[in-house]
Write a protein that holds these residues in place. Structure first.
Motif, PDB file in Angstrom:
ATOM      1  N   LEU A 196     -22.600  -7.384  57.677  1.00 29.60           N
ATOM      2  CA  LEU A 196     -22.920  -6.425  56.946  1.00 29.60           C
ATOM      3  C   LEU A 196     -21.377  -5.888  56.130  1.00 29.60           C
ATOM      4  N   TRP A 197     -21.499  -5.251  54.887  1.00 34.72           N
ATOM      5  CA  TRP A 197     -20.623  -4.856  54.241  1.00 34.72           C
ATOM      6  C   TRP A 197     -20.008  -3.524  54.823  1.00 34.72           C
ATOM      7  N   ALA A 198     -21.084  -2.846  55.257  1.00 37.83           N
ATOM      8  CA  ALA A 198     -20.701  -1.304  55.707  1.00 37.83           C
ATOM      9  C   ALA A 198     -19.981  -1.510  57.001  1.00 37.83           C
ATOM     10  N   ASP A 199     -20.076  -2.636  57.741  1.00 41.98           N
ATOM     11  CA  ASP A 199     -19.563  -2.801  59.258  1.00 41.98           C
ATOM     12  C   ASP A 199     -18.373  -2.991  59.089  1.00 41.98           C
ATOM     13  N   LEU A 200     -17.654  -3.187  58.000  1.00 39.16           N
ATOM     14  CA  LEU A 200     -16.156  -3.850  57.872  1.00 39.16           C
ATOM     15  C   LEU A 200     -15.285  -2.578  57.911  1.00 39.16           C
ATOM     16  N   PRO A 201     -14.567  -2.639  59.077  1.00 43.29           N
ATOM     17  CA  PRO A 201     -13.390  -1.158  59.091  1.00 43.29           C
ATOM     18  C   PRO A 201     -12.639  -1.019  57.793  1.00 43.29           C
ATOM     19  N   GLY A 202     -12.909   0.150  57.354  1.00 41.18           N
ATOM     20  CA  GLY A 202     -11.859   0.603  56.224  1.00 41.18           C
ATOM     21  C   GLY A 202     -12.430  -0.091  54.914  1.00 41.18           C
TER      22      GLY A 202
ATOM     23  N   LEU B  66     -21.400  -8.685  53.404  1.00 39.19           N
ATOM     24  CA  LEU B  66     -20.036  -8.456  52.591  1.00 39.19           C
ATOM     25  C   LEU B  66     -19.805  -9.903  51.812  1.00 39.19           C
ATOM     26  N   SER B  67     -20.260 -10.833  52.347  1.00 40.99           N
ATOM     27  CA  SER B  67     -19.919 -12.273  51.641  1.00 40.99           C
ATOM     28  C   SER B  67     -21.047 -12.253  50.460  1.00 40.99           C
ATOM     29  N   SER B  68     -20.128 -12.471  49.454  1.00 42.83           N
ATOM     30  CA  SER B  68     -21.255 -12.987  48.299  1.00 42.83           C
ATOM     31  C   SER B  68     -21.346 -14.470  48.510  1.00 42.83           C
ATOM     32  N   THR B  69     -20.698 -15.277  49.070  1.00 47.57           N
ATOM     33  CA  THR B  69     -20.923 -16.806  49.330  1.00 47.57           C
ATOM     34  C   THR B  69     -20.841 -16.955  50.739  1.00 47.57           C
TER      35      THR B  69
ATOM     36  N   ASN C 228     -15.156  -7.670  45.994  1.00 45.58           N
ATOM     37  CA  ASN C 228     -13.906  -8.505  45.868  1.00 45.58           C
ATOM     38  C   ASN C 228     -12.728  -8.311  46.901  1.00 45.58           C
ATOM     39  N   ARG C 229     -12.507  -6.954  46.853  1.00 45.23           N
ATOM     40  CA  ARG C 229     -11.296  -6.731  47.625  1.00 45.23           C
ATOM     41  C   ARG C 229     -11.540  -6.721  49.339  1.00 45.23           C
ATOM     42  N   ASP C 230     -12.801  -6.221  49.570  1.00 45.71           N
ATOM     43  CA  ASP C 230     -13.205  -6.543  50.964  1.00 45.71           C
ATOM     44  C   ASP C 230     -13.614  -7.690  51.316  1.00 45.71           C
ATOM     45  N   GLU C 231     -13.934  -8.730  50.453  1.00 50.34           N
ATOM     46  CA  GLU C 231     -13.985 -10.132  50.952  1.00 50.34           C
ATOM     47  C   GLU C 231     -12.804 -10.668  51.407  1.00 50.34           C
ATOM     48  N   THR C 232     -11.693 -10.273  50.728  1.00 46.28           N
ATOM     49  CA  THR C 232     -10.268 -10.694  51.047  1.00 46.28           C
ATOM     50  C   THR C 232      -9.723 -10.132  52.498  1.00 46.28           C
ATOM     51  N   ALA C 233     -10.114  -8.592  52.499  1.00 49.01           N
ATOM     52  CA  ALA C 233      -9.650  -7.700  53.721  1.00 49.01           C
ATOM     53  C   ALA C 233     -10.366  -8.180  55.160  1.00 49.01           C
TER      54      ALA C 233
END
Length: 328
Positions: free
Chosen positions: A150-156, A174-177, A215-220
């Protein structure tokens, strides 16, 4: 005997491995259409297979490749590569998030079930997915598929301010793909971990910049993974991050801080492959570098390059990127 002793005393020869990634434009507007084009020898498909065969990768990450439940399109394209003279018998392609419906109104337009309401943009499940093909065995039983993270579970993360409702925030991945960690079994008995992904373009949204933030968080994600900040331990070296970040570190739109940090991370190296457009790997009005291969710092890079398809009406606007590494 003297010759044999000399061979035993000599240092072990290094294995050279060519990693490559490419969005060859192998996506269609409906399910089954890519398979039909592959089976009928569509000129674009034939040209893509020829370019890949000419590049001679040992491991290839295809992005923008339509997924289907039984892997028929990928098997057919693998056969096309065989016919072109390149045998990559090992494949990995779990279902991507592209086109997987959330059954919520994620884009807030009052309707559900549309492409923008999917976990990743797609008119159908699997449109524009990813696929790994390899000459060496892929240890798929040990692979990690982070697509459900989940996107919300990514720290920062930057999910705050993305304009998601509480219900959407609770299910938005989090992942779009996809984000994958796939071990390649090396001849030495060790593994090379392939950290593969394809991010959403930081465009096509509103002032909330939902896609730019994602996009930024997929790299982070890779920074947090390597830091050991996720619920699973980070991979052991050697490893390589490869795929489509869909953002240039200096040009075009997007939030660049995570990409800049990744490229400068001492655990990684950036070979900066070059081709006819310098380090650019895509042409969208201007040359942009959107695709990356970043081997871990313990690997020796022996070559790198960018290969552009021949110009034509059906030619993709993106180039194949390759990096050679030496494995002791």
């Amino acid at each position: 005997m003297i010759a044999a002793l000399c061979l035993l005393a000599a240092p072990a020869a290094a294995e050279s491995l060519r990693l490559a990634t490419w969005d060859a434009g192998l996506s269609r507007r409906g399910p089954g259409l890519l398979l039909a084009d592959i089976e009928t020898g569509d000129p674009q498909v034939t040209a893509a297979a020829a370019l890949i065969a000419g590049a001679r990768p040992d491991v290839l990450l295809l992005t923008g490749f339509d997924w289907d439940h039984d892997g028929r399109a990928l098997a057919a394209f693998s056969a096309a590569l065989d016919a072109a003279g390149l045998v990559l018998p090992h494949r990995y392609a779990p279902r991507p998030n592209a086109g997987v419906q959330s059954w919520l109104d994620l884009d807030g337009n009052g309707r559900m079930g549309e492409p923008r309401d999917a976990q990743g943009y797609g008119r159908f499940t699997g449109q524009g997915g990813m696929a790994l093909l390899s000459r060496l065995p892929l240890r798929t039983e040990a692979a990690r598929d982070f697509s459900a993270f989940l996107w919300a579970d990514l720290p920062g993360s930057l999910i705050d301010g993305a304009g998601l409702s509480p219900a959407a925030r609770a299910v938005q991945r989090l992942s779009s793909t996809g984000h994958w960690d796939v071990p390649v079994a090396l001849p030495s008995g060790r593994d090379l971990h392939l950290l593969a992904f394809a991010a959403t373009p930081p465009l096509f949204d509103g002032p909330e910049d939902r896609n730019g933030r994602r996009n930024r968080d997929e790299t982070a994600f890779w920074l947090r993974y390597l830091d050991g900040a996720l619920p699973v331990p980070p991979p052991l070296a050697p490893f390589a991050i490869l795929g489509d970040a869909d953002i240039d570190q200096v040009a075009g739109e997007g939030r660049r801080d995570a990409l800049v940090a990744l490229l400068a991370d001492p655990r990684l190296q950036d070979p900066r492959p070059e081709g006819a457009q310098g380090t650019a790997t895509a042409l969208y009005g201007a040359p942009l570098r959107l695709h990356y291969i970043m081997p871990s710092a313990d690997l020796r890079v022996t070559g790198a390059g960018v290969i552009w398809p021949e110009a034509g009406e059906t030619a993709p606007r993106r180039a194949l990127v390759w990096v050679d590494i030496s494995l002791p």
